[in-house]
Design an enzyme around this catalytic site. Structure first.
Site, PDB file in Angstrom:
ATOM      1  CG  MET A  76      11.899  57.049  80.103  1.00 17.25           C
ATOM      2  SD  MET A  76      10.096  56.816  79.971  1.00 17.25           S
ATOM      3  CE  MET A  76       9.940  55.930  78.449  1.00 17.25           C
ATOM      4  CB  ALA A  91      15.626  49.634  78.334  1.00 20.14           C
ATOM      5  CG  HIS A 100      20.012  55.409  75.838  1.00 21.81           C
ATOM      6  ND1 HIS A 100      19.420  54.201  75.560  1.00 21.81           N
ATOM      7  CD2 HIS A 100      18.990  56.288  76.032  1.00 21.81           C
ATOM      8  CE1 HIS A 100      18.109  54.335  75.585  1.00 21.81           C
ATOM      9  NE2 HIS A 100      17.821  55.586  75.864  1.00 21.81           N
ATOM     10  CE  LYS A 135      14.116  56.258  69.210  1.00 19.88           C
ATOM     11  NZ  LYS A 135      12.619  56.213  69.265  1.00 19.88           N
ATOM     12  CB  SER A 147      13.758  52.355  69.803  1.00 21.65           C
ATOM     13  OG  SER A 147      12.702  52.446  70.741  1.00 21.65           O
TER      14      SER A 147
END
Length: 282
Positions: free
Chosen positions: A30, A32, A37, A149, A185
């Site tokens: 998603m 950000a 990532h 996670k 996160s």
């Protein structure tokens, strides 16, 4: 790196990869983006010859009082990170491409989606299952990678793929953490400095509980202590639970277990999980 926003262009690009006999990996996100990532992208590069990353802030997995409007969106920075990381294609569909006018279908996975985060966030995993099914149909990857996670999400997707005979291999990638142990996160960006300092109580509380359970202490006592620790650190606890690692139901002797927690600090909800190193309890 190619960037495409419309389905015909995506399918043309994927067809070219296929024509060259290349193995395609998908990393759904998603946006950000952070180092967690990028770890998914690196794992995808090892698993396939072409890496497609999707960025789509999925409205169907946000509840009516959740953070859809303020969820961080960093398209330019994300694109630069992915290009540097070696992604081959960025799939960046607008909402009207993912959910055209008249869209009426929902994909729902019972069982594993109904506990823990599923109970705390009604409808969340229906939104996840629906968008992931669409992404798999759009990209048609050989392999897709998800971070551990979001352990429950990973198990929901594994169940979805198994039940619907979807021809995609699912790989989980270990949680990427800051030096102090906090899981990375996109929502960590919401934390002010004082909240960030206290947020490390979540992984630490889970770690203490896991060690207690592993050495044979009563699991319920260890879970209660973790909840008390989080409350003392200023968290509002949604859950701290010991569960079967696959089904997220009650632990079963001889099967892998997972310790999972979700709690709010300030206006930010954090989740985390770790494996349990013993199967003596269940």
């Amino acid at each position: 790196m190619q960037t495409v926003r419309q389905l015909p262009a995506l399918r043309e690009a994927v067809a070219a990869f296929r024509a060259a006999g290349e193995r395609v990996a998908l990393v759904p996100t998603m946006g950000a983006l952070h180092d967690g990532h990028l770890a998914l992208v690196e794992a995808a590069k090892r698993a396939a010859t072409r890496v497609i990353v999707s960025i789509f802030v999925n409205p169907k997995q946000f509840g009516p009082n959740e953070d859809l409007a303020k969820y961080p969106r960093k398209e330019l920075a994300d694109s630069r990170m992915l290009s540097t990381a070696g992604a081959d294609l960025l799939w960046l569909p607008p909402v009207e491409v993912m959910y055209p006018e008249g869209f009426e279908t929902t994909v729902s996975v019972a069982g594993v989606s109904q506990v823990l985060d599923g109970a705390a966030r009604p409808g969340h995993f229906d939104g996840v299952a629906t968008v992931v099914t669409k992404l798999f149909n759009q990209v048609q990857p050989d392999v897709a990678l998800f971070g551990e996670k979001d352990w429950q999400q990973l198990q929901v997707i594994r169940r979805l793929v198994a039940d619907l005979d979807l021809p995609v291999e699912i790989l989980g990638v270990p949680t990427y953490r800051d030096d102090d142990g906090l899981a990375l996160s996109s929502r960590n960006a919401y934390l002010i400095a004082e909240e960030r300092a206290r947020a490390v109580a979540l992984p630490r509380a889970l770690g203490f509980a896991e060690r207690a359970i592993a050495k044979g202490d009563d699991p319920e006592g260890a879970l209660a202590q973790a909840r008390e620790t989080l409350a003392a650190a200023g968290f509002e606890v949604d859950y701290v639970a010991l569960a079967d690692a696959e089904t997220l139901g009650d632990p079963v002797a001889g099967r892998p277990m997972r310790l999972l927690g979700a709690a709010r600090i300030g206006g930010t909800r954090l989740i985390d999980n770790i494996p349990v190193t013993t199967n003596e309890h269940g």
